[in-house]
Scaffold this motif. Structure first.
Motif, mmCIF file in Angstrom:
data_model
loop_
_atom_site.group_PDB
_atom_site.id
_atom_site.type_symbol
_atom_site.label_atom_id
_atom_site.label_comp_id
_atom_site.label_asym_id
_atom_site.label_seq_id
_atom_site.Cartn_x
_atom_site.Cartn_y
_atom_site.Cartn_z
ATOM 1 N N VAL A 135 3.193 -0.341 4.497
ATOM 2 C CA VAL A 135 2.636 0.409 5.629
ATOM 3 C C VAL A 135 2.996 1.878 5.428
ATOM 4 O O VAL A 135 4.081 2.327 5.799
ATOM 5 C CB VAL A 135 3.182 -0.124 6.965
ATOM 6 C CG1 VAL A 135 2.554 0.626 8.141
ATOM 7 C CG2 VAL A 135 2.926 -1.620 7.095
ATOM 8 N N ALA A 136 2.075 2.617 4.807
ATOM 9 C CA ALA A 136 2.426 3.974 4.383
ATOM 10 C C ALA A 136 1.313 4.994 4.565
ATOM 11 O O ALA A 136 1.476 6.144 4.184
ATOM 12 C CB ALA A 136 2.853 3.956 2.910
ATOM 13 N N GLY A 137 0.176 4.595 5.109
ATOM 14 C CA GLY A 137 -0.875 5.570 5.366
ATOM 15 C C GLY A 137 -1.722 5.936 4.181
ATOM 16 O O GLY A 137 -1.831 7.114 3.830
ATOM 17 N N PRO A 138 -2.332 4.948 3.493
ATOM 18 C CA PRO A 138 -3.127 5.263 2.304
ATOM 19 C C PRO A 138 -4.319 6.157 2.610
ATOM 20 O O PRO A 138 -4.855 6.153 3.718
ATOM 21 C CB PRO A 138 -3.597 3.879 1.832
ATOM 22 C CG PRO A 138 -3.564 3.025 3.052
ATOM 23 C CD PRO A 138 -2.392 3.513 3.824
ATOM 24 N N GLY A 139 -4.703 6.895 1.586
ATOM 25 C CA GLY A 139 -5.882 7.740 1.717
ATOM 26 C C GLY A 139 -5.645 9.063 2.406
ATOM 27 O O GLY A 139 -6.598 9.788 2.719
ATOM 28 N N GLY A 140 -4.384 9.408 2.648
ATOM 29 C CA GLY A 140 -4.090 10.680 3.306
ATOM 30 C C GLY A 140 -4.388 11.869 2.405
ATOM 31 O O GLY A 140 -4.617 11.720 1.201
ATOM 32 N N ASP A 141 -4.362 13.051 3.002
ATOM 33 C CA ASP A 141 -4.692 14.256 2.240
ATOM 34 C C ASP A 141 -3.445 15.059 1.864
ATOM 35 O O ASP A 141 -3.527 16.245 1.573
ATOM 36 C CB ASP A 141 -5.668 15.139 3.018
ATOM 37 C CG ASP A 141 -5.140 15.529 4.398
ATOM 38 O OD1 ASP A 141 -3.992 15.157 4.726
ATOM 39 O OD2 ASP A 141 -5.876 16.192 5.143
ATOM 40 N N ASN A 190 -2.765 1.518 6.460
ATOM 41 C CA ASN A 190 -2.591 2.555 7.476
ATOM 42 C C ASN A 190 -3.063 1.964 8.803
ATOM 43 O O ASN A 190 -4.262 1.762 8.993
ATOM 44 C CB ASN A 190 -3.414 3.786 7.112
ATOM 45 C CG ASN A 190 -3.287 4.905 8.139
ATOM 46 O OD1 ASN A 190 -2.688 4.726 9.198
ATOM 47 N ND2 ASN A 190 -3.862 6.055 7.844
ATOM 48 N N PRO A 191 -2.139 1.653 9.728
ATOM 49 C CA PRO A 191 -2.546 1.031 10.986
ATOM 50 C C PRO A 191 -3.088 2.012 12.014
ATOM 51 O O PRO A 191 -3.475 1.614 13.116
ATOM 52 C CB PRO A 191 -1.239 0.401 11.480
ATOM 53 C CG PRO A 191 -0.185 1.336 10.972
ATOM 54 C CD PRO A 191 -0.678 1.831 9.633
ATOM 55 N N GLY A 192 -3.108 3.310 11.683
ATOM 56 C CA GLY A 192 -3.451 4.324 12.667
ATOM 57 C C GLY A 192 -2.229 4.699 13.485
ATOM 58 O O GLY A 192 -1.106 4.278 13.197
ATOM 59 N N THR A 193 -2.430 5.476 14.520
ATOM 60 C CA THR A 193 -1.314 5.894 15.368
ATOM 61 C C THR A 193 -0.952 4.782 16.343
ATOM 62 O O THR A 193 -1.804 4.310 17.095
ATOM 63 C CB THR A 193 -1.664 7.172 16.149
ATOM 64 O OG1 THR A 193 -2.065 8.183 15.229
ATOM 65 C CG2 THR A 193 -0.458 7.672 16.934
ATOM 66 N N ALA A 225 -2.489 -7.151 15.050
ATOM 67 C CA ALA A 225 -3.493 -8.218 14.899
ATOM 68 C C ALA A 225 -4.156 -8.203 13.522
ATOM 69 O O ALA A 225 -4.193 -9.243 12.844
ATOM 70 C CB ALA A 225 -4.535 -8.131 16.014
ATOM 71 N N PRO A 226 -4.685 -7.053 13.034
ATOM 72 C CA PRO A 226 -5.285 -7.058 11.693
ATOM 73 C C PRO A 226 -4.250 -7.233 10.583
ATOM 74 O O PRO A 226 -4.571 -7.757 9.509
ATOM 75 C CB PRO A 226 -5.977 -5.695 11.597
ATOM 76 C CG PRO A 226 -5.285 -4.837 12.595
ATOM 77 C CD PRO A 226 -4.888 -5.758 13.709
ATOM 78 N N ILE A 227 -3.011 -6.823 10.831
ATOM 79 C CA ILE A 227 -1.953 -6.984 9.829
ATOM 80 C C ILE A 227 -1.649 -8.474 9.635
ATOM 81 O O ILE A 227 -1.484 -8.957 8.514
ATOM 82 C CB ILE A 227 -0.686 -6.219 10.237
ATOM 83 C CG1 ILE A 227 -0.986 -4.715 10.337
ATOM 84 C CG2 ILE A 227 0.447 -6.472 9.256
ATOM 85 C CD1 ILE A 227 0.178 -3.884 10.843
ATOM 86 N N GLY A 245 -8.029 -1.460 9.414
ATOM 87 C CA GLY A 245 -8.885 -2.611 9.163
ATOM 88 C C GLY A 245 -10.060 -2.351 8.251
ATOM 89 O O GLY A 245 -10.719 -3.293 7.806
ATOM 90 N N GLU A 246 -10.344 -1.086 7.955
ATOM 91 C CA GLU A 246 -11.462 -0.750 7.074
ATOM 92 C C GLU A 246 -10.964 -0.601 5.640
ATOM 93 O O GLU A 246 -9.938 0.042 5.399
ATOM 94 C CB GLU A 246 -12.129 0.548 7.531
ATOM 95 C CG GLU A 246 -12.746 0.477 8.917
ATOM 96 C CD GLU A 246 -13.900 -0.510 8.992
ATOM 97 O OE1 GLU A 246 -14.674 -0.585 8.007
ATOM 98 O OE2 GLU A 246 -14.024 -1.201 10.025
ATOM 99 N N ARG A 247 -11.709 -1.174 4.699
ATOM 100 C CA ARG A 247 -11.320 -1.109 3.296
ATOM 101 C C ARG A 247 -11.484 0.308 2.742
ATOM 102 O O ARG A 247 -12.439 1.009 3.085
ATOM 103 C CB ARG A 247 -12.151 -2.080 2.461
ATOM 104 C CG ARG A 247 -11.903 -3.556 2.769
ATOM 105 C CD ARG A 247 -10.485 -3.982 2.394
ATOM 106 N NE ARG A 247 -10.271 -5.399 2.621
ATOM 107 C CZ ARG A 247 -10.445 -6.331 1.690
ATOM 108 N NH1 ARG A 247 -10.852 -5.997 0.480
ATOM 109 N NH2 ARG A 247 -10.220 -7.602 1.974
ATOM 110 N N LEU A 248 -10.563 0.686 1.886
ATOM 111 C CA LEU A 248 -10.581 1.970 1.196
ATOM 112 C C LEU A 248 -10.560 1.672 -0.297
ATOM 113 O O LEU A 248 -9.869 0.748 -0.739
ATOM 114 C CB LEU A 248 -9.351 2.791 1.589
ATOM 115 C CG LEU A 248 -9.218 4.222 1.103
ATOM 116 C CD1 LEU A 248 -10.250 5.115 1.792
ATOM 117 C CD2 LEU A 248 -7.809 4.749 1.417
#
Length: 277
Positions: A135-141, A190-193, A225-227, A245-248
């Motif tokens: 759980v680390a926030g993939p796809g960040g900038d 990345n579960p969001g905030t 829930a999605p985890i 929940g959306e694939r990256l």
């Protein structure tokens, strides 16, 4: 019965996952820095009649020595791990160097996860359908500061966390690259905030911002829930990345194999030079 090891398991998402799996009859070990919160976790387990299946290890994961002590405890307790869930995170407004010489956020958020993933791989591989959930926030900038990865020259707490997210993306790529035949599925998520404790050391101004974020964030029960679905049925691909929940695409920008290999070699050199390396 499955075995779950959860870092950051005494707060927020980690705690909710740990209690859910305990209630479902599984064996759960949580890792956290607070002995008081650890005792509260064990008391909750006793309340559910599950004391024999609940384990707590107190550790400061910013220290390689303590991370490796956790690994020793895991190896003593279990012959296999079905899921390693990495949730521990701690924000620091000011730069702190650990007793082992590493910048705290780099050590806690990235280095501990590298050590846990690579040094527990064989215990995971003993399970039928093993998974690492990072759980680390993939796809960040965030930017990786290759020439100053521990931010000696321009430390900023947000920059340190953002870089840590990118480093963990590459950790996932590097793990699957280094073990091409492994049955372990690696999931970056990345579960969001989420309305958690937001563990950290904040200035009053930033603490006010954090409180505002917490009020508008999704609830923990909603976020897990999605985890739970991912852990119940890990993706077939060796490496996956998800944002709410959306694939990256884990092969797109930010997941370059050459960068992952560069980071892996850099990390191995750091660990070899560490007193506990």
């Amino acid at each position: 019965m499955k075995t779950y090891v959860i870092t950051g398991g005494t707060d927020g998402i980690g705690k909710a996952l740990a209690l859910t799996y305990l209630e479902r009859g599984h064996e759960v070990m949580v890792v956290g820095r607070s002995a008081e919160k650890g005792e509260a976790w064990l008391e909750a387990a006793r309340h559910h009649g599950a004391a024999a299946r609940a384990h707590f290890v107190r550790a400061d994961l910013s220290l390689v020595s303590e991370t490796r002590a956790v690994i020793d405890r895991i190896r003593t307790a279990f012959t296999k791990i079905d899921a390693l869930v990495l949730c521990a995170r701690h924000f620091r407004t000011t730069r702190l160097v650990t007793a082992e010489g590493f910048e705290n956020t780099f050590a806690h958020f990235y280095l501990s996860r590298f050590v846990l993933c690579h040094e527990l791989a064989d215990v995971l591989e003993a399970a039928n359908t093993p998974v690492i959930l990072n759980v680390a926030g993939p796809g960040g900038d965030g930017e990786i500061h290759w020439a100053d990865m521990q931010l000696e020259r321009a430390y900023d707490g947000q920059r340190a966390l953002a870089q840590g997210g990118r480093l963990n993306d590459l950790l996932g790529v590097g793990f699957t690259d280094s073990r091409p035949e492994t049955p372990v599925r690696y999931v970056l998520l990345n579960p969001g905030t989420v309305s958690t404790s937001f563990s950290g050391q904040y200035t009053p101004a930033i603490a006010t911002q954090i409180e505002a974020m917490r009020r508008s964030a999704q609830l923990v029960d909603e976020a897990i829930a999605p985890i739970l679905k991912v852990l119940a049925a890990p993706p077939a691909a060796p490496l996956s990345a998800m944002v709410r929940g959306e694939r990256l695409d884990p092969h797109g920008p930010g997941f370059a194999l050459e960068d992952a290999r560069r980071l892996r070699e850099h990390t191995k050199r750091l660990l070899a030079a560490c007193p506990e390396g």
